[in-house]
Write an enzyme that holds these catalytic residues in place. Structure first.
Site, mmCIF file in Angstrom:
data_model
loop_
_atom_site.group_PDB
_atom_site.id
_atom_site.type_symbol
_atom_site.label_atom_id
_atom_site.label_comp_id
_atom_site.label_asym_id
_atom_site.label_seq_id
_atom_site.Cartn_x
_atom_site.Cartn_y
_atom_site.Cartn_z
ATOM 1 N N LYS A 136 -1.618 11.538 11.596
ATOM 2 C CA LYS A 136 -2.300 10.408 11.639
ATOM 3 C C LYS A 136 -2.241 9.549 12.824
ATOM 4 O O LYS A 136 -1.160 9.312 13.144
ATOM 5 C CB LYS A 136 -2.060 9.475 10.271
ATOM 6 C CG LYS A 136 -2.851 8.357 10.098
ATOM 7 C CD LYS A 136 -2.179 7.422 9.235
ATOM 8 C CE LYS A 136 -3.045 6.316 9.000
ATOM 9 N NZ LYS A 136 -2.377 5.165 8.044
ATOM 10 N N LYS B 293 3.072 9.221 12.266
ATOM 11 C CA LYS B 293 2.129 8.352 12.319
ATOM 12 C C LYS B 293 2.080 7.421 13.534
ATOM 13 O O LYS B 293 3.214 6.680 13.775
ATOM 14 C CB LYS B 293 2.225 7.485 10.991
ATOM 15 C CG LYS B 293 1.291 6.241 10.810
ATOM 16 C CD LYS B 293 1.184 5.537 9.725
ATOM 17 C CE LYS B 293 0.592 4.327 9.811
ATOM 18 N NZ LYS B 293 0.422 3.490 8.269
HETATM 19 C C1 PBG Z 1 -0.778 1.122 6.233
HETATM 20 C C2 PBG Z 1 -1.597 2.123 6.373
HETATM 21 C C3 PBG Z 1 -2.696 1.898 7.473
HETATM 22 C C4 PBG Z 1 -3.499 2.948 7.257
HETATM 23 C C5 PBG Z 1 -3.019 3.890 6.164
HETATM 24 N N1 PBG Z 1 -2.132 2.961 5.630
HETATM 25 C C6 PBG Z 1 -2.794 0.913 8.620
HETATM 26 C C7 PBG Z 1 -1.963 0.663 9.445
HETATM 27 O O1 PBG Z 1 -0.692 1.228 9.309
HETATM 28 O O2 PBG Z 1 -1.834 -0.480 9.915
HETATM 29 C C8 PBG Z 1 -4.631 3.136 8.018
HETATM 30 C C9 PBG Z 1 -5.689 4.101 7.673
HETATM 31 C C10 PBG Z 1 -6.957 4.182 8.452
HETATM 32 O O3 PBG Z 1 -7.130 3.426 9.440
HETATM 33 O O4 PBG Z 1 -8.049 4.654 7.690
HETATM 34 N N2 PBG Z 1 0.673 1.425 5.919
#
Ligand code: PBG
Length: 359
Positions: A281, A226
């Site tokens: 992601k 991520k």
């Molecule tokens: C938070 C989380 C995020 C997303 C999914 N879980 C945002 C972040 O890490 O700030 C993002 C999903 C998206 O942008 O569609 N743990």
């Protein structure tokens, strides 16, 4: 094996545009053993030779759930078509998604500001919004998969995914809290917990915590690679963590967008620690990572088309620059081609509807 070109094929290619070939001035004729356009000539032919296709069973639908009395506008302004749903609205929408052949939902709660604390303890309460939503969904749509996010950001007053100590996110203390959150959600009935926090060692710790609580059947979907991406903006606005986060970022735990090899290390560690599925992601800016992960490890590899990717497609189509449906389908195929086994997308229901009725 492709045959090497023979002399006359080579000569044919050497003919310059407009140049005459012997006496045949008007109809130059290439002698080609292979003409790839032959298999593109008709829709039925293209259907036969297509290597990858999207199925409704590839899709996971991320949803935002809110309290009945939440005064905020349920619409998410930058994500047309996406709404923050109350539990009863979600139950109806989930039944429709299940009927469309979507295997699973990923749940994200919009927590009231008054319940947010520096340690995010609300995440561990058995009656919190996520757990109530899980119980209602399991009861109403028992065969729909439920994936609960494990991270503290919807619950913390500072909007970070973990516990802040002296300006840093305290890894091990956060992991202890994430274990309690994961067990809490699993006890409410979700079949998959999905740590999206990027703390070190959390997958192994969560596996041990689940097993210790007799939850050996609950799987872990690790947000393994991520990235600290700027494409999460609309999501943070939707769950209400953007305001809390302010100008702060998540670069001390989420991955640097410049790194590729490091993603493989993250995935290797999460698999060793017991991840059942891994995720990359965001999606489209990281297709190389999806491909490398799938090729290297051969494990179920999911990809998340994040909020900013969805918002871009919507905005470009609103501006008349792109055809929404065609571009969305093309993005989905790019994920499948890169090697993704499943795709998280806010467009899951409309995609599943189109797949049922392509006209
Ligand atoms: C938070 C989380 C995020 C997303 C999914 N879980 C945002 C972040 O890490 O700030 C993002 C999903 C998206 O942008 O569609 N743990």
């Amino acid at each position: 094996m492709l045959k090497p070109m023979n002399g006359s094929e080579q000569d044919a290619l050497d003919v310059a545009p407009g140049q005459s070939i012997g006496t045949e001035v008007n109809a130059p004729h290439l002698t080609l053993a292979r003409r790839l356009r032959r298999r593109r000539a008709a829709p039925w032919m293209r259907d036969l030779v297509r290597e990858h296709a999207l199925l409704a069973s590839d899709l996971i639908w991320p949803v935002f759930v809110r309290e009945d009395n939440d005064p905020a506008d349920p619409a998410v302004s930058t994500m047309p078509g996406v709404r923050r749903l109350t539990i009863s609205e979600l139950v109806t929408a989930a039944a429709e998604a299940h009927a469309l052949g979507i295997p699973a939902l990923a749940l994200f709660p919009v927590i009231e500001a008054s319940r947010k604390t520096p340690d995010g303890i609300e995440a561990t309460r058995p009656d919190n919004l996520v757990c109530r939503a899980v119980r209602a969904l399991r009861e109403a749509v028992p065969n729909l998969g439920l994936i609960c996010d494990v991270a503290l950001d919807p619950f913390t007053s500072h909007g970070q995914d973990g516990i802040l100590r002296d300006g840093d996110i305290a890894n091990d203390e956060t992991v202890a809290m994430l274990c309690r959150q994961a067990v809490n959600q699993a006890q409410a009935g979700c079949q998959v917990v999905a740590p999206s926090d990027m703390m070190d060692g959390r997958v192994g710790a969560i596996r041990r915590a689940l097993d210790g609580a007799g939850l050996t059947h609950v799987s872990i979907l690790a947000y393994a690679a991520k990235y600290a991406s700027a494409y999460y903006g609309p999501f943070r606005a939707a769950v209400g963590s953007a305001a809390q986060l302010g100008a702060a970022d998540k670069r001390t735990y989420q991955m640097d967008p410049g790194n590729g090899d490091e993603a493989l290390l993250e995935v290797a560690l999460d698999l060793e620690e017991g991840a059942d599925f891994v995720m990359v992601k965001p999606g489209m800016p990281y297709l190389d990572i999806v491909h490398r992960v799938k090729t290297r490890f051969g494990v179920p590899t999911f990809v998340y088309q994040v909020s900013g990717e969805y918002a871009m497609l919507q905005a470009a189509s609103k501006a008349g620059a792109l055809a929404y449906k065609a571009c969305l389908l093309e993005a989905m195929l790019s994920f499948k081609r890169a090697g993704a086994d499943a795709i998280l997308t806010y467009a899951a229901p409309e995609l599943a509807r189109w797949l049922q009725d392509p006209t």
